[in-house]
Design a protein around this motif. Sequence first.
Motif, short mmCIF file in Angstrom:
data_model
loop_
_atom_site.label_atom_id
_atom_site.label_comp_id
_atom_site.label_asym_id
_atom_site.label_seq_id
_atom_site.Cartn_x
_atom_site.Cartn_y
_atom_site.Cartn_z
N ILE A 47 44.92 22.41 34.20
CA ILE A 47 45.11 23.37 33.11
C ILE A 47 43.91 24.30 33.00
O ILE A 47 44.06 25.52 32.88
CB ILE A 47 45.36 22.61 31.79
N SER A 51 43.70 28.32 33.69
CA SER A 51 43.25 29.17 32.58
C SER A 51 42.05 30.03 32.98
O SER A 51 42.02 31.23 32.69
CB SER A 51 42.88 28.32 31.37
N TYR A 55 41.96 34.08 33.36
CA TYR A 55 40.96 34.84 32.60
C TYR A 55 40.17 35.77 33.51
O TYR A 55 39.97 36.94 33.19
CB TYR A 55 40.02 33.88 31.87
#
Length: 103
Positions: A47, A51, A55
């Motif tokens: 995860i 992420s 980003y």
Amino acid sequence: MLKRENYVSFAIVVGFFLGLVFGVAKFDEPELMVLWTILSTMGIYLIVTVSVSVYYIFTDSNDAKLHKEKLEESLEHYRKEFDRKEQEVESIRNFIKSLQGID
């Protein structure tokens, strides 16, 4: 700004300890505790990796781009410093050779 590796490393540590806490709280068998710890660590790792990747893809990272002029200037500076140090070492080596020849 923290590096990408720092976020991922922090996520691995947090995932491990969260998995360990939940494994001890939920299961009585040690095998299930270890399995839960491993699965939660891997899940949080995946995860956070996704992420952080998203980003970095969507943020404007002009600071991370390579500035060719600055790099060439610093490389030229280091090359000159290296040449100067090499000349100093050569002169010291010649001085030592001249002292050994006197004896």
